[in-house]
Design a protein around this motif. Structure first.
Motif, PDB file in Angstrom:
ATOM      1  N   UNK A 135       0.846  -1.193   0.000  1.00  0.00           N
ATOM      2  CA  UNK A 135       0.000   0.000   0.000  1.00  0.00           C
ATOM      3  C   UNK A 135       0.885   1.248   0.000  1.00  0.00           C
ATOM      4  N   UNK A 136       0.463   2.258  -0.738  1.00  0.00           N
ATOM      5  CA  UNK A 136       1.144   3.552  -0.700  1.00  0.00           C
ATOM      6  C   UNK A 136       0.609   4.355   0.475  1.00  0.00           C
ATOM      7  N   UNK A 137       1.395   5.348   0.922  1.00  0.00           N
ATOM      8  CA  UNK A 137       1.002   6.176   2.058  1.00  0.00           C
ATOM      9  C   UNK A 137       1.293   7.632   1.769  1.00  0.00           C
ATOM     10  N   UNK A 138       0.292   8.475   2.033  1.00  0.00           N
ATOM     11  CA  UNK A 138       0.472   9.918   1.907  1.00  0.00           C
ATOM     12  C   UNK A 138       0.569  10.497   3.305  1.00  0.00           C
ATOM     13  N   UNK A 139       1.786  10.962   3.684  1.00  0.00           N
ATOM     14  CA  UNK A 139       2.050  11.432   5.036  1.00  0.00           C
ATOM     15  C   UNK A 139       1.751  12.922   5.187  1.00  0.00           C
ATOM     16  N   UNK A 140       1.780  13.376   6.431  1.00  0.00           N
ATOM     17  CA  UNK A 140       1.538  14.784   6.730  1.00  0.00           C
ATOM     18  C   UNK A 140       2.515  15.681   5.973  1.00  0.00           C
ATOM     19  N   UNK A 141       1.989  16.792   5.438  1.00  0.00           N
ATOM     20  CA  UNK A 141       2.794  17.718   4.654  1.00  0.00           C
ATOM     21  C   UNK A 141       2.746  19.111   5.289  1.00  0.00           C
ATOM     22  N   UNK A 142       3.729  19.920   4.976  1.00  0.00           N
ATOM     23  CA  UNK A 142       3.717  21.309   5.405  1.00  0.00           C
ATOM     24  C   UNK A 142       2.612  22.071   4.684  1.00  0.00           C
ATOM     25  N   UNK A 143       2.128  23.179   5.256  1.00  0.00           N
ATOM     26  CA  UNK A 143       0.941  23.857   4.721  1.00  0.00           C
ATOM     27  C   UNK A 143       0.987  24.203   3.234  1.00  0.00           C
ATOM     28  N   UNK A 144       2.120  24.582   2.701  1.00  0.00           N
ATOM     29  CA  UNK A 144       2.181  25.014   1.299  1.00  0.00           C
ATOM     30  C   UNK A 144       2.786  23.955   0.378  1.00  0.00           C
TER      31      UNK A 144
ATOM     32  N   UNK B  84      -3.428  -2.084 -11.603  1.00  0.00           N
ATOM     33  CA  UNK B  84      -4.010  -2.627 -10.385  1.00  0.00           C
ATOM     34  C   UNK B  84      -3.172  -2.297  -9.152  1.00  0.00           C
ATOM     35  N   UNK B  85      -2.956  -1.022  -8.864  1.00  0.00           N
ATOM     36  CA  UNK B  85      -2.212  -0.666  -7.651  1.00  0.00           C
ATOM     37  C   UNK B  85      -3.005  -1.030  -6.399  1.00  0.00           C
ATOM     38  N   UNK B  86      -2.282  -1.332  -5.314  1.00  0.00           N
ATOM     39  CA  UNK B  86      -2.946  -1.540  -4.043  1.00  0.00           C
ATOM     40  C   UNK B  86      -3.377  -0.190  -3.454  1.00  0.00           C
ATOM     41  N   UNK B  87      -4.010  -0.230  -2.302  1.00  0.00           N
ATOM     42  CA  UNK B  87      -4.609   0.966  -1.730  1.00  0.00           C
ATOM     43  C   UNK B  87      -3.563   2.048  -1.425  1.00  0.00           C
ATOM     44  N   UNK B  88      -3.999   3.291  -1.507  1.00  0.00           N
ATOM     45  CA  UNK B  88      -3.209   4.397  -0.977  1.00  0.00           C
ATOM     46  C   UNK B  88      -3.902   4.874   0.296  1.00  0.00           C
ATOM     47  N   UNK B  89      -3.130   4.993   1.374  1.00  0.00           N
ATOM     48  CA  UNK B  89      -3.663   5.389   2.675  1.00  0.00           C
ATOM     49  C   UNK B  89      -3.365   6.867   2.888  1.00  0.00           C
TER      50      UNK B  89
END
Length: 212
Positions: free
Chosen positions: A26-35, A55-60
């Motif tokens: 699974x891919x993961x989108x982590x916390x980012x800075x405001x801009x 057919x990619x697996x889930x992105x969280x």
């Protein structure tokens, strides 16, 4: 991925070939800075007589994430493709809710320079509260989009509908284009629905990483 990351991927299914693409995990989108944004751009080309399975697996999505994701698929006249894009809203096991995210998600499918399917999400703010609304997602914790473009699409419509739960639907936007949308309580429930549907649309085969 997080803010400031930029990923680009392109591939071509050559004339008369069959190609399946997936992700290792699974891919993961982590916390980012405001801009800042995490950017993912995928461009797929399918030549005459070829079949591409995306057919990619889930992105969280993590709370505080900022994801800008774009997928474009270019098809030759008699090319076929199956794609799925699953999204999971936070880490349920950790009690995470998405009270602040930014999401831009765009999917385009073109045949011979003509758009046949366009889909986009634009959102900034409290995703959890937004999805909790009864007539939006009724508290769903995950969702997926499946698109099949094939001469066999029409024949799959009714069998696929029999596989879907109440919080999902399938329709033909044209005789060769089947579109399926699924909402689920969590990632496990989503995958439990996705797997038999994807097998049905892909000759009863899935990449080995697609397991429960």
């Amino acid at each position: 991925m997080t803010g400031g990351d930029s990923f680009r991927f392109s591939c071509k299914a050559a004339k008369g070939t069959a190609l399946t693409l997936t992700t290792q995990a699974c891919e993961r989108a982590y916390k980012a800075q405001p801009k800042e944004w995490g950017q993912v751009t995928n461009h797929l080309t399918v030549e005459a007589g070829a079949r591409l399975n995306w057919l990619p697996q889930e992105i969280i999505l993590y709370n505080g994430s900022a994801l800008d994701r774009r997928l474009r698929i270019d098809l030759s006249p008699d090319a076929e493709m199956l794609m799925v894009e699953p999204l999971v809203f936070g880490r349920v096991a950790m009690g995470e809710t998405l009270t602040e995210i930014r999401l831009r998600d765009q999917i385009e499918i073109w045949r011979e320079g003509t758009p046949v399917f366009l889909d986009a999400i634009r959102f900034a703010g409290d995703w959890h509260t937004h999805l909790a609304k009864r007539h939006i997602a009724n508290g769903a914790g995950a969702m997926a989009l499946i698109v099949l473009m094939s001469s066999s699409a029409e024949g799959h419509l009714e069998p696929v509908r029999e596989l879907l739960p109440d919080a999902a639907g399938a329709t033909l936007t044209r005789n060769d284009l089947l579109v399926i949308r699924i909402l689920a309580g969590d990632s496990f429930a989503l995958r439990r629905t996705l797997m038999p549907v994807l097998r049905r649309l892909n000759n009863d085969t899935l990449p080995r990483c697609w397991m429960l």
